[in-house]
Motif scaffolding. Structure first.
Motif, PDB file in Angstrom:
ATOM      1  N   LEU A 192       0.831  -1.202   0.000  1.00 27.60           N
ATOM      2  CA  LEU A 192       0.000   0.000   0.000  1.00 27.60           C
ATOM      3  C   LEU A 192       0.870   1.259   0.000  1.00 27.60           C
ATOM      4  O   LEU A 192       0.574   2.215  -0.711  1.00 27.60           O
ATOM      5  N   VAL A 193       1.931   1.249   0.772  1.00 25.52           N
ATOM      6  CA  VAL A 193       2.835   2.407   0.801  1.00 25.52           C
ATOM      7  C   VAL A 193       3.436   2.620  -0.583  1.00 25.52           C
ATOM      8  O   VAL A 193       3.510   3.763  -1.072  1.00 25.52           O
ATOM      9  N   GLU A 194       3.841   1.540  -1.253  1.00 27.45           N
ATOM     10  CA  GLU A 194       4.390   1.653  -2.608  1.00 27.45           C
ATOM     11  C   GLU A 194       3.342   2.141  -3.604  1.00 27.45           C
ATOM     12  O   GLU A 194       3.641   2.944  -4.490  1.00 27.45           O
ATOM     13  N   VAL A 195       2.108   1.681  -3.451  1.00 26.43           N
ATOM     14  CA  VAL A 195       1.022   2.152  -4.325  1.00 26.43           C
ATOM     15  C   VAL A 195       0.764   3.634  -4.078  1.00 26.43           C
ATOM     16  O   VAL A 195       0.593   4.408  -5.020  1.00 26.43           O
ATOM     17  N   LEU A 196       0.749   4.046  -2.817  1.00 23.91           N
ATOM     18  CA  LEU A 196       0.543   5.470  -2.503  1.00 23.91           C
ATOM     19  C   LEU A 196       1.670   6.321  -3.095  1.00 23.91           C
ATOM     20  O   LEU A 196       1.405   7.383  -3.672  1.00 23.91           O
ATOM     21  N   ALA A 197       2.901   5.858  -2.966  1.00 26.68           N
ATOM     22  CA  ALA A 197       4.039   6.609  -3.521  1.00 26.68           C
ATOM     23  C   ALA A 197       3.922   6.719  -5.045  1.00 26.68           C
ATOM     24  O   ALA A 197       4.177   7.785  -5.623  1.00 26.68           O
ATOM     25  N   ALA A 198       3.518   5.634  -5.702  1.00 26.49           N
ATOM     26  CA  ALA A 198       3.397   5.622  -7.157  1.00 26.49           C
ATOM     27  C   ALA A 198       2.158   6.374  -7.639  1.00 26.49           C
ATOM     28  O   ALA A 198       2.062   6.728  -8.813  1.00 26.49           O
ATOM     29  N   SER A 199       1.207   6.623  -6.738  1.00 24.72           N
ATOM     30  CA  SER A 199      -0.079   7.215  -7.118  1.00 24.72           C
ATOM     31  C   SER A 199      -0.326   8.542  -6.415  1.00 24.72           C
ATOM     32  O   SER A 199      -1.468   8.967  -6.282  1.00 24.72           O
ATOM     33  N   LYS A 200       0.732   9.214  -5.984  1.00 20.93           N
ATOM     34  CA  LYS A 200       0.569  10.402  -5.135  1.00 20.93           C
ATOM     35  C   LYS A 200      -0.231  11.515  -5.801  1.00 20.93           C
ATOM     36  O   LYS A 200      -0.805  12.346  -5.110  1.00 20.93           O
ATOM     37  N   ASP A 201      -0.352  11.493  -7.114  1.00 26.59           N
ATOM     38  CA  ASP A 201      -1.113  12.524  -7.821  1.00 26.59           C
ATOM     39  C   ASP A 201      -2.553  12.104  -8.120  1.00 26.59           C
ATOM     40  O   ASP A 201      -3.300  12.854  -8.746  1.00 26.59           O
ATOM     41  N   ASP A 202      -2.944  10.909  -7.687  1.00 27.62           N
ATOM     42  CA  ASP A 202      -4.300  10.426  -7.908  1.00 27.62           C
ATOM     43  C   ASP A 202      -5.087  10.556  -6.608  1.00 27.62           C
ATOM     44  O   ASP A 202      -4.907   9.762  -5.680  1.00 27.62           O
ATOM     45  N   ASP A 203      -5.956  11.548  -6.543  1.00 26.29           N
ATOM     46  CA  ASP A 203      -6.699  11.833  -5.307  1.00 26.29           C
ATOM     47  C   ASP A 203      -7.521  10.648  -4.816  1.00 26.29           C
ATOM     48  O   ASP A 203      -7.646  10.430  -3.617  1.00 26.29           O
ATOM     49  N   GLU A 204      -8.079   9.878  -5.745  1.00 24.42           N
ATOM     50  CA  GLU A 204      -8.923   8.750  -5.349  1.00 24.42           C
ATOM     51  C   GLU A 204      -8.104   7.656  -4.660  1.00 24.42           C
ATOM     52  O   GLU A 204      -8.505   7.126  -3.620  1.00 24.42           O
ATOM     53  N   VAL A 205      -6.946   7.318  -5.221  1.00 23.73           N
ATOM     54  CA  VAL A 205      -6.081   6.309  -4.603  1.00 23.73           C
ATOM     55  C   VAL A 205      -5.594   6.802  -3.244  1.00 23.73           C
ATOM     56  O   VAL A 205      -5.593   6.052  -2.267  1.00 23.73           O
ATOM     57  N   VAL A 206      -5.210   8.059  -3.166  1.00 23.14           N
ATOM     58  CA  VAL A 206      -4.712   8.626  -1.904  1.00 23.14           C
ATOM     59  C   VAL A 206      -5.808   8.599  -0.838  1.00 23.14           C
ATOM     60  O   VAL A 206      -5.568   8.200   0.304  1.00 23.14           O
ATOM     61  N   ARG A 207      -7.030   8.971  -1.201  1.00 19.75           N
ATOM     62  CA  ARG A 207      -8.145   8.969  -0.246  1.00 19.75           C
ATOM     63  C   ARG A 207      -8.475   7.552   0.217  1.00 19.75           C
ATOM     64  O   ARG A 207      -8.557   7.273   1.416  1.00 19.75           O
ATOM     65  N   MET A 208      -8.639   6.639  -0.733  1.00 20.30           N
ATOM     66  CA  MET A 208      -8.975   5.264  -0.366  1.00 20.30           C
ATOM     67  C   MET A 208      -7.828   4.589   0.386  1.00 20.30           C
ATOM     68  O   MET A 208      -8.055   3.825   1.328  1.00 20.30           O
ATOM     69  N   GLY A 209      -6.596   4.888  -0.012  1.00 19.15           N
ATOM     70  CA  GLY A 209      -5.433   4.327   0.687  1.00 19.15           C
ATOM     71  C   GLY A 209      -5.371   4.816   2.121  1.00 19.15           C
ATOM     72  O   GLY A 209      -5.090   4.040   3.043  1.00 19.15           O
ATOM     73  N   GLY A 210      -5.663   6.091   2.329  1.00 21.82           N
ATOM     74  CA  GLY A 210      -5.714   6.637   3.688  1.00 21.82           C
ATOM     75  C   GLY A 210      -6.823   6.000   4.504  1.00 21.82           C
ATOM     76  O   GLY A 210      -6.633   5.675   5.683  1.00 21.82           O
TER      77      GLY A 210
END
Length: 172
Positions: free
Chosen positions: A82-100
């Motif tokens: 998940l941390v790697e996905v968040l790092a790779a997706s830091k500009d995607d608000d939806e991934v950042v919100r759902m990841g959080g």
């Protein structure tokens, strides 16, 4: 086979289109956990729509059943993937919100367990490791530090509310 071609392709994209979760409780079996773990190790390299779907489905699994939350927290890939996905997706608000949200759900679950602090510790350690290994270290590190800070503040607020509730029950 022909069915895969008619449904739009092969690989992770076709898999992501075919898999969906219903409102009924879904539990991860041991075979599913093994296959899932292998896929999670490289999910951060997948196209953004696949990463988004992965985080969304994990959030749905985590919210569906306490056993799923335990299985996710106990998997060797958690929380690194998940941390790697968040790092790779830091500009995607939806991934950042759902990841959080997924971090919050998993941390709250861990907090209620006897050795749950180990899960929280591994989350922090994986954030630090990914920050150190990032290609664009400054931007990714800043983003990951903010994400970890937000998750820990949310967890502290939750723990405070839980303790207040427990104290009120003892007094009442």
């Amino acid at each position: 086979g022909p069915a895969a071609r008619s449904s739009g392709g092969f690989g992770a994209d076709a898999f992501a289109r075919e898999i969906s979760l219903s409102a009924s409780p879904v539990r991860l079996g041991s075979a599913a956990r093994g296959i899932l773990g292998a896929a999670l190790a490289s999910i951060h390299l997948a196209p953004i729509r696949v990463r988004r779907r992965c985080v969304c489905d994990h959030l749905a699994l985590a919210c569906a059943d306490a056993e799923n939350r335990s299985a996710i927290n106990q998997s060797p890939e958690w929380p690194r993937w998940l941390v790697e996905v968040l790092a790779a997706s830091k500009d995607d608000d939806e991934v950042v919100r759902m990841g959080g949200d997924l971090l919050d759900v998993q941390a709250r679950h861990a907090l209620r367990l006897r050795e749950g602090w180990r899960t929280i510790e591994s989350v922090a350690a994986d954030f630090v490791d990914v920050c150190r290994g990032g290609k664009s270290v400054c931007a990714v590190s800043e983003f990951l530090n903010e994400t970890l800070d937000r998750a820990l503040v949310n967890l502290a607020s939750f723990a405070t509310a839980e303790l207040k509730g427990a104290t009120a029950e003892l007094k009442g």
